[in-house]
Write an enzyme that holds these catalytic residues in place. Structure first.
Site, PDB file in Angstrom:
ATOM      1  NE  ARG A   1       8.079  12.588  -5.697  1.00 24.14           N
ATOM      2  CZ  ARG A   1       8.570  13.782  -6.012  1.00 24.14           C
ATOM      3  NH1 ARG A   1       8.544  14.206  -7.259  1.00 24.14           N
ATOM      4  NH2 ARG A   1       9.119  14.546  -5.073  1.00 24.14           N
TER       5      ARG A   1
ATOM      6  CD  GLU B   1      11.843   8.864 -10.395  1.00 22.87           C
ATOM      7  OE1 GLU B   1      11.020   9.121 -11.275  1.00 22.87           O
ATOM      8  OE2 GLU B   1      12.382   9.736  -9.684  1.00 22.87           O
TER       9      GLU B   1
ATOM     10  CG  HIS C   1      12.530  13.215 -10.891  1.00 21.40           C
ATOM     11  ND1 HIS C   1      11.924  12.329 -10.036  1.00 21.40           N
ATOM     12  CD2 HIS C   1      12.151  14.448 -10.471  1.00 21.40           C
ATOM     13  CE1 HIS C   1      11.214  12.993  -9.144  1.00 21.40           C
ATOM     14  NE2 HIS C   1      11.330  14.284  -9.380  1.00 21.40           N
TER      15      HIS C   1
HETATM   16  N1  LIG Z   1       9.344  16.207 -11.536  1.00 20.40           N
HETATM   17  C1  LIG Z   1       9.824  17.082 -10.682  1.00 20.40           C
HETATM   18  O1  LIG Z   1      10.966  17.540 -10.851  1.00 20.40           O
HETATM   19  C2  LIG Z   1       8.981  17.587  -9.527  1.00 20.40           C
HETATM   20  C3  LIG Z   1       9.416  18.713  -8.825  1.00 20.40           C
HETATM   21  C4  LIG Z   1       8.631  19.228  -7.798  1.00 20.40           C
HETATM   22  C5  LIG Z   1       7.437  18.624  -7.459  1.00 20.40           C
HETATM   23  N2  LIG Z   1       7.047  17.517  -8.130  1.00 20.40           N
HETATM   24  C6  LIG Z   1       5.788  16.848  -7.761  1.00 20.40           C
HETATM   25  O2  LIG Z   1       4.716  17.776  -7.959  1.00 20.40           O
HETATM   26  C7  LIG Z   1       3.776  17.584  -6.901  1.00 20.40           C
HETATM   27  C8  LIG Z   1       2.916  18.818  -6.768  1.00 20.40           C
HETATM   28  O3  LIG Z   1       3.713  19.889  -6.287  1.00 20.40           O
HETATM   29  P1  LIG Z   1       3.034  21.283  -5.855  1.00 20.40           P
HETATM   30  O4  LIG Z   1       4.153  22.164  -5.444  1.00 20.40           O
HETATM   31  O5  LIG Z   1       2.066  21.742  -6.863  1.00 20.40           O
HETATM   32  O6  LIG Z   1       2.252  20.818  -4.550  1.00 20.40           O
HETATM   33  P2  LIG Z   1       0.987  21.509  -3.892  1.00 20.40           P
HETATM   34  O7  LIG Z   1       0.924  20.978  -2.511  1.00 20.40           O
HETATM   35  O8  LIG Z   1       1.002  22.991  -4.107  1.00 20.40           O
HETATM   36  O9  LIG Z   1      -0.226  20.918  -4.749  1.00 20.40           O
HETATM   37  C9  LIG Z   1      -0.642  19.579  -4.656  1.00 20.40           C
HETATM   38  C10 LIG Z   1      -2.131  19.545  -4.886  1.00 20.40           C
HETATM   39  O10 LIG Z   1      -2.548  18.185  -4.805  1.00 20.40           O
HETATM   40  C11 LIG Z   1      -3.757  18.150  -4.062  1.00 20.40           C
HETATM   41  N3  LIG Z   1      -3.952  16.854  -3.427  1.00 20.40           N
HETATM   42  C12 LIG Z   1      -3.300  16.363  -2.346  1.00 20.40           C
HETATM   43  N4  LIG Z   1      -3.779  15.148  -2.047  1.00 20.40           N
HETATM   44  C13 LIG Z   1      -4.732  14.875  -2.945  1.00 20.40           C
HETATM   45  C14 LIG Z   1      -5.592  13.760  -3.131  1.00 20.40           C
HETATM   46  N5  LIG Z   1      -5.551  12.696  -2.324  1.00 20.40           N
HETATM   47  N6  LIG Z   1      -6.462  13.805  -4.141  1.00 20.40           N
HETATM   48  C15 LIG Z   1      -6.517  14.892  -4.963  1.00 20.40           C
HETATM   49  N7  LIG Z   1      -5.733  15.985  -4.818  1.00 20.40           N
HETATM   50  C16 LIG Z   1      -4.841  15.955  -3.817  1.00 20.40           C
HETATM   51  C17 LIG Z   1      -3.627  19.254  -3.029  1.00 20.40           C
HETATM   52  O11 LIG Z   1      -4.908  19.665  -2.545  1.00 20.40           O
HETATM   53  C18 LIG Z   1      -2.914  20.345  -3.830  1.00 20.40           C
HETATM   54  O12 LIG Z   1      -3.823  21.224  -4.455  1.00 20.40           O
HETATM   55  C19 LIG Z   1       4.676  17.266  -5.685  1.00 20.40           C
HETATM   56  O13 LIG Z   1       3.977  16.551  -4.693  1.00 20.40           O
HETATM   57  C20 LIG Z   1       5.770  16.426  -6.299  1.00 20.40           C
HETATM   58  O14 LIG Z   1       5.394  15.047  -6.235  1.00 20.40           O
HETATM   59  C21 LIG Z   1       7.781  17.000  -9.154  1.00 20.40           C
END
Ligand SMILES: NC(=O)c1ccc[n+]([C@@H]2O[C@H](COP(=O)([O-])OP(=O)(O)OC[C@H]3O[C@@H](n4cnc5c(N)ncnc54)[C@H](O)[C@@H]3O)[C@@H](O)[C@H]2O)c1
Length: 331
Positions: free
Chosen positions: A233, A262, A294
């Site tokens: 993000r 964005e 994105h």
């Molecule tokens: N660019 C894109 O097209 C796209 C698509 C999907 C997801 N995303 C982003 O990717 C991110 C991750 O997705 P995911 O499926 O791996 O999620 P997920 O929930 O499997 O993993 C997120 C990780 O972040 C950690 N986390 C949460 N809060 C935290 C904090 N305060 N400090 C440190 N670590 C923390 C969690 O413990 C977890 O391990 C999503 O939240 C989304 O913002 C982007």
């Protein structure tokens, strides 16, 4: 019932129509939900939204007043939705809690390798029949260090690829992922990860605690020749501070699939309009920066899963069922 879907890309439209066939009628709109477009939702009990829709308090109030009762968000992240206000207004909210993490992890790698090996510059040159190699030198990643901030589903998929490259793995997260440990990843403090990593990649959600996770101090802590990739993000990086570091000539490359301002730009054609965003305008001028709009999730596999889960979420809502995808339950 007719479902109104906001922010639908042209490629997605037939997939959405096919997925809802036999269940509900669906109308896909190219426009994003915001205060101006919210009146279109009037009379629709269920709407579907995407990441750059605005579901802040003002829009949610308009939706509730127009009779909307359920929002089916077509993404994992939900930082664009004020869940507290949705709950107060009696709006059910569901998201797609998981879909192919490979789509995003593979794209993060695409950005990392493109900036490392100067692929955009190389392609531009060969189109001009300029076959010099000056300025195209990259670095082997084998033996170098990948720092992964957020080792959930996408971070783990990224780590597996990094492991395949033969990289040393460092991770930072609030919870440790045993699968990453098995790959040899070592959990360290953020400061150490930033100081030791040749490639830093962000995979945490955007939360108050992670807003500007990569701020001026974090950027200063990174190696001068590091690669930085953000496919999570935009708000995770203080973009103005990043521009400052880039102006000082730092970093081998920066790959950004997301940008903190964005909304209102990404997914839209702004090519014929005056550029209003000076930060983004400056960012894209750096030869070592690659910005995409994105698109990390945008594979047939991931989009298919997102749409199938969105249909399930709507069917769960109408049947009164509750799944792990529900962020605000039906009141
Ligand atoms: N660019 C894109 O097209 C796209 C698509 C999907 C997801 N995303 C982003 O990717 C991110 C991750 O997705 P995911 O499926 O791996 O999620 P997920 O929930 O499997 O993993 C997120 C990780 O972040 C950690 N986390 C949460 N809060 C935290 C904090 N305060 N400090 C440190 N670590 C923390 C969690 O413990 C977890 O391990 C999503 O939240 C989304 O913002 C982007």
């Amino acid at each position: 019932m007719e479902i109104l879907a906001f922010g639908v890309q042209a490629d997605e439209s037939p997939l959405i129509e096919r997925a809802f066939q036999g269940h509900h009628a669906v109308r896909g709109l190219g426009v994003f939900l915001d205060e101006d477009t919210a009146p279109i939702a009037s009379g629709h009990e269920v709407i579907s939204t995407s990441v750059n829709c605005d579901l802040g308090a003002g829009v949610l109030e308009q939706l509730a007043a127009g009779g909307t009762r359920m929002v089916a968000q077509r993404s994992t992240g939900f930082n664009n939705i004020d869940l507290q206000v949705a709950g107060r207004l009696g709006l059910t909210v569901a998201r797609v809690s998981s879909y192919s993490p490979y789509s995003v992890a593979e794209f993060a790698w695409t950005l990392a390798m493109a900036v490392n090996r100067r692929i955009v510059r190389a392609s531009t040159r060969t189109r001009d029949f300029d076959f010099r190699l000056d300025g195209l030198m990259g670095r082997d990643l084998h033996g170098r260090t990948a720092g992964i901030l957020g080792t959930g589903k996408i971070g783990e998929a990224f780590a597996r690829i990094a492991h395949g490259f033969g990289m040393r793995l460092l991770g930072w997260d609030v919870t440790e992922n045993p699968a990453c440990r098995e790959l040899g990843l070592t959990y360290v403090l953020k400061e150490r990860l930033l100081a030791e990593s040749d490639l830093v990649t962000l995979h945490v959600p955007l939360l108050p605690a992670t807003q500007h996770l990569i701020d001026a101090a974090a950027l200063k802590a990174m190696k001068d020749d590091a690669i930085l990739v953000n496919s999570s993000r935009g708000g995770l990086i203080d973009t103005a501070a990043l521009v400052g570091e880039l102006r000082a000539g730092r970093f081998t490359g920066v790959g950004l699939d997301v940008y903190e301002a964005e909304a209102g730009l990404f997914f839209l054609d702004k090519s014929l309009e005056a550029v209003e965003d000076d930060t983004l305008a400056r960012l894209v001028t750096f030869p070592n920066v690659l910005v995409t709009s994105h698109q990390a999730y945008y594979t047939e596999d991931a989009v298919g899963q997102i749409i199938a889960t969105t249909v399930d979420n709507v069917l769960d809502y109408t049947a009164g069922r509750r799944s792990e995808n529900v962020l605000v339950p039906r009141s």
